[in-house]
Scaffold this motif. Structure first.
Motif, mmCIF file in Angstrom:
data_model
loop_
_atom_site.group_PDB
_atom_site.id
_atom_site.type_symbol
_atom_site.label_atom_id
_atom_site.label_comp_id
_atom_site.label_asym_id
_atom_site.label_seq_id
_atom_site.Cartn_x
_atom_site.Cartn_y
_atom_site.Cartn_z
ATOM 1 N N GLY A 38 0.833 -1.300 -0.114
ATOM 2 C CA GLY A 38 -0.244 -0.056 0.136
ATOM 3 C C GLY A 38 0.992 1.367 0.072
ATOM 4 O O GLY A 38 0.653 2.129 -0.806
ATOM 5 N N LEU A 39 1.952 1.276 0.818
ATOM 6 C CA LEU A 39 2.818 2.461 0.869
ATOM 7 C C LEU A 39 3.704 2.588 -0.600
ATOM 8 O O LEU A 39 3.626 3.578 -0.971
ATOM 9 N N ALA A 40 3.992 1.398 -1.137
ATOM 10 C CA ALA A 40 4.713 1.686 -2.456
ATOM 11 C C ALA A 40 3.603 2.139 -3.440
ATOM 12 O O ALA A 40 3.985 3.095 -4.143
ATOM 13 N N THR A 41 2.443 1.458 -3.304
ATOM 14 C CA THR A 41 1.444 2.156 -4.177
ATOM 15 C C THR A 41 0.903 3.665 -4.357
ATOM 16 O O THR A 41 1.083 4.397 -5.019
ATOM 17 N N ASP A 42 0.992 3.868 -2.933
ATOM 18 C CA ASP A 42 0.478 5.399 -2.540
ATOM 19 C C ASP A 42 1.789 6.216 -2.720
ATOM 20 O O ASP A 42 1.514 7.603 -3.189
ATOM 21 N N ASN A 43 2.889 5.939 -2.640
ATOM 22 C CA ASN A 43 3.958 6.857 -3.057
ATOM 23 C C ASN A 43 4.365 6.885 -4.621
ATOM 24 O O ASN A 43 4.510 8.085 -4.886
ATOM 25 N N GLY A 44 3.960 6.021 -5.374
ATOM 26 C CA GLY A 44 4.264 6.237 -6.726
ATOM 27 C C GLY A 44 3.485 5.632 -7.491
ATOM 28 O O GLY A 44 4.022 4.847 -8.786
ATOM 29 N N SER A 45 1.963 5.627 -7.523
ATOM 30 C CA SER A 45 1.428 4.778 -8.346
ATOM 31 C C SER A 45 1.226 5.263 -9.681
ATOM 32 O O SER A 45 1.020 4.614 -10.783
ATOM 33 N N SER A 46 1.317 6.781 -9.873
ATOM 34 C CA SER A 46 1.238 7.447 -11.130
ATOM 35 C C SER A 46 2.518 6.740 -11.889
ATOM 36 O O SER A 46 2.256 6.740 -13.043
ATOM 37 N N LEU A 47 3.686 6.835 -11.188
ATOM 38 C CA LEU A 47 4.678 6.134 -12.076
ATOM 39 C C LEU A 47 4.558 4.747 -12.454
ATOM 40 O O LEU A 47 4.968 4.497 -13.425
ATOM 41 N N ASP A 160 -3.175 32.911 -7.886
ATOM 42 C CA ASP A 160 -4.273 33.379 -7.902
ATOM 43 C C ASP A 160 -5.117 32.625 -9.063
ATOM 44 O O ASP A 160 -6.087 33.002 -9.552
ATOM 45 N N GLN A 161 -4.569 31.279 -9.061
ATOM 46 C CA GLN A 161 -5.114 30.488 -10.030
ATOM 47 C C GLN A 161 -6.106 29.333 -9.447
ATOM 48 O O GLN A 161 -6.062 29.202 -8.335
ATOM 49 N N THR A 162 -6.996 29.143 -10.311
ATOM 50 C CA THR A 162 -8.316 27.840 -10.003
ATOM 51 C C THR A 162 -8.302 26.914 -11.055
ATOM 52 O O THR A 162 -7.798 27.395 -12.145
ATOM 53 N N VAL A 163 -8.514 25.730 -10.513
ATOM 54 C CA VAL A 163 -8.810 24.773 -11.571
ATOM 55 C C VAL A 163 -10.004 23.946 -11.553
ATOM 56 O O VAL A 163 -10.479 23.825 -10.496
ATOM 57 N N LYS A 164 -10.676 23.725 -12.637
ATOM 58 C CA LYS A 164 -12.027 23.221 -12.396
ATOM 59 C C LYS A 164 -11.906 21.740 -12.711
ATOM 60 O O LYS A 164 -11.212 21.152 -13.741
ATOM 61 N N VAL A 165 -12.637 20.934 -11.830
ATOM 62 C CA VAL A 165 -12.472 19.585 -11.952
ATOM 63 C C VAL A 165 -13.638 18.947 -13.159
ATOM 64 O O VAL A 165 -14.561 18.970 -12.944
ATOM 65 N N ILE A 166 -12.943 18.410 -14.090
ATOM 66 C CA ILE A 166 -13.826 17.761 -15.299
ATOM 67 C C ILE A 166 -13.989 16.224 -15.292
ATOM 68 O O ILE A 166 -14.810 15.823 -16.020
ATOM 69 N N GLY A 167 -13.038 15.652 -14.657
ATOM 70 C CA GLY A 167 -13.144 14.207 -14.479
ATOM 71 C C GLY A 167 -12.274 13.686 -13.403
ATOM 72 O O GLY A 167 -11.578 14.175 -12.781
ATOM 73 N N PHE A 168 -12.839 12.265 -13.185
ATOM 74 C CA PHE A 168 -12.015 11.607 -12.050
ATOM 75 C C PHE A 168 -11.161 10.514 -12.680
ATOM 76 O O PHE A 168 -11.888 9.806 -13.388
ATOM 77 N N THR A 169 -10.102 10.009 -12.210
ATOM 78 C CA THR A 169 -9.333 8.660 -12.439
ATOM 79 C C THR A 169 -9.094 8.101 -11.074
ATOM 80 O O THR A 169 -9.493 8.493 -9.987
ATOM 81 N N THR A 170 -8.468 6.858 -11.392
ATOM 82 C CA THR A 170 -7.935 6.164 -10.068
ATOM 83 C C THR A 170 -6.772 5.596 -10.155
ATOM 84 O O THR A 170 -6.012 5.589 -11.251
ATOM 85 N N GLY A 171 -6.292 5.245 -9.026
ATOM 86 C CA GLY A 171 -4.675 4.746 -9.000
ATOM 87 C C GLY A 171 -3.588 5.749 -9.443
ATOM 88 O O GLY A 171 -2.612 5.279 -10.008
ATOM 89 N N GLN A 172 -3.931 7.055 -8.901
ATOM 90 C CA GLN A 172 -2.860 7.977 -9.383
ATOM 91 C C GLN A 172 -2.625 8.749 -8.248
ATOM 92 O O GLN A 172 -3.352 9.699 -7.639
ATOM 93 N N THR A 173 -1.395 8.375 -7.491
ATOM 94 C CA THR A 173 -0.885 9.082 -6.300
ATOM 95 C C THR A 173 0.665 9.295 -6.686
ATOM 96 O O THR A 173 1.245 8.393 -7.526
ATOM 97 N N TYR A 174 1.035 10.234 -5.992
ATOM 98 C CA TYR A 174 2.532 10.596 -6.113
ATOM 99 C C TYR A 174 3.046 11.220 -4.683
ATOM 100 O O TYR A 174 2.593 12.244 -4.356
ATOM 101 N N ASN A 175 4.077 10.858 -4.428
ATOM 102 C CA ASN A 175 4.734 11.211 -3.019
ATOM 103 C C ASN A 175 3.368 10.775 -1.791
ATOM 104 O O ASN A 175 3.420 12.033 -0.929
ATOM 105 N N HIS A 176 2.627 10.026 -1.838
ATOM 106 C CA HIS A 176 1.743 9.805 -0.975
ATOM 107 C C HIS A 176 0.592 10.753 -1.230
ATOM 108 O O HIS A 176 -0.392 11.134 -0.302
ATOM 109 N N LEU A 177 0.382 11.679 -2.137
ATOM 110 C CA LEU A 177 -0.563 12.698 -2.492
ATOM 111 C C LEU A 177 -1.339 12.460 -3.608
ATOM 112 O O LEU A 177 -0.976 11.785 -4.798
#
Length: 371
Positions: A38-47, A160-177
């Motif tokens: 879980g830690l390995a996945t949470d740390n770099g699942s995006s990679l 001062d920037q904002t970003v609009k959420v237009i979609g959700f994905t899964t299994g995408q974390t990097y540095n536990h974030l």
């Protein structure tokens, strides 16, 4: 197995206690393996989930994506190297966002991509990024735990920037974030807002992901290109900040658990063998061979260990089913099977001391005929 089964049936409480200890050890081993995965996945699942064979970093940055800066022109150089089938730019930035109500801060990793490239994540809800996506993003479903919904706007703190959420994905974390996928121009606007933060690089990016079917493509890229360090995706994953330390700590704990399991079982069954010396002596006097007694002992240990390991694995899957989503826990069926086999082997090895004792038992001495 006749004697082994008869004894298990006759001394239920004794063997239930031994099996319980073995089950707890197996349970702890499986829990730690799930935590490690879980830690390995949470740390770099995006990679880990990235459809890339190699990654090109700036040289002398220890393969840290947050420190790497390359000019976009380097992308054409990479594509021009023989053996490269595809390449795509990648930008990275750690940010803190505010939800639409401005009440909750959410730390995240922003990964900038070209929406049409192979780095684009699979969307499970909403829509994917488009070439003209502007200030839009596809985010990991972890954001849903914070109440983020499709159409919500996330405020990027320290800008001062904002970003609009237009979609959700899964299994995408990097540095536990959780990851926010956005386009390169928007990322550059945030990443290089401060004058001089681009180090004078024209149209900067963090790294370049490469697809190739040719062996040794990393060495070839390092030879052909200047100012870069190219490694495979797996090497890049291993060099994530804290990755080796996390995995090393848990691996050491697992190794000690296997050793502890061997000693615990060895001691238990050796003590039981000493207590049963007279019985073994009587059986030898009646004609039972040492090999027959040894087979029954090994069969008893194997059966007891197998049941304990199966129960431990079952409890682990039960825990995994009720584990909160915030806990980085992921069971790998293959790892569970491998660790189960190792525990069985460790249990059988722990019986070797008892087998040696059985071989030394003298029938006459054991039944008290000879002093």
């Amino acid at each position: 197995m006749f004697l082994a089964l008869r004894e298990l049936k006759h001394s239920k409480m004794r063997y239930v206690l031994i099996g319980g200890i073995m089950m707890l050890i197996a349970w702890l081993v499986f829990l730690l393996s799930g935590l490690a995965n879980g830690l390995a996945t949470d740390n770099g699942s995006s990679l880990k989930n990235m459809k890339a064979d190699a990654i090109v970093f700036q040289s002398e940055v220890k393969l840290y994506l947050h420190r790497s800066l390359l000019p976009m022109s380097k992308l054409d150089e990479v594509k021009g190297v023989q053996g490269v089938t595809n390449a795509a730019p990648l930008g990275m930035l750690t940010v803190t966002t505010k939800d639409s109500d401005g009440t909750e801060s959410i730390d995240a990793t922003m990964l900038a991509i070209q929406p049409e490239s192979f780095l684009a994540p699979k969307v499970i809800e909403g829509q994917a990024l488009a070439a003209n996506s502007g200030q839009e993003a596809v985010v990991d479903k972890t954001f849903k735990r914070h109440g983020v919904k499709l159409g919500d706007e996330l405020k990027i703190q320290s800008s001062d920037q904002t970003v609009k959420v237009i979609g959700f994905t899964t299994g995408q974390t990097y540095n536990h974030l959780p990851v926010i996928f956005t386009n390169i121009p928007f990322w550059q606007k945030i990443r290089f807002a401060a004058p001089g933060s681009d180090s004078g690089i024209q149209n900067p990016i963090s790294a370049i992901a490469v697809q190739s079917q040719q062996d040794g493509i990393t060495d070839m890229l390092n030879q052909k290109l200047s100012g870069v360090e190219t490694v495979t995706r797996d090497v890049a994953l291993q060099n994530l900040p804290g990755y080796k330390e996390e995995m090393g700590t848990i691996t050491m704990m697992l190794a000690f658990l296997f050793v502890i399991a061997a000693f615990v079982l060895a001691v238990f069954f050796y003590v039981l063998t000493l207590q049963k010396s007279n019985q073994f002596g009587v059986l030898k006097a009646l004609g039972a061979s040492t090999s027959y007694l040894a087979k029954n002992l090994l069969g008893q240990i194997f059966l007891l260990s197998l049941v304990s390991i199966v129960v431990g694995a079952g409890l682990t899957y039960l825990v995994a089913a009720v584990m909160p989503g915030e806990v980085p826990f992921a069971l790998d069926n293959g790892v569970v099977v491998v660790y189960s086999v190792i525990l069985l082997i460790v249990s059988m090895l722990g019986a070797m001391i008892s087998l040696r004792r059985i071989a030394k038992i003298d029938a006459l001495q054991a039944i008290g005929k000879v002093e």
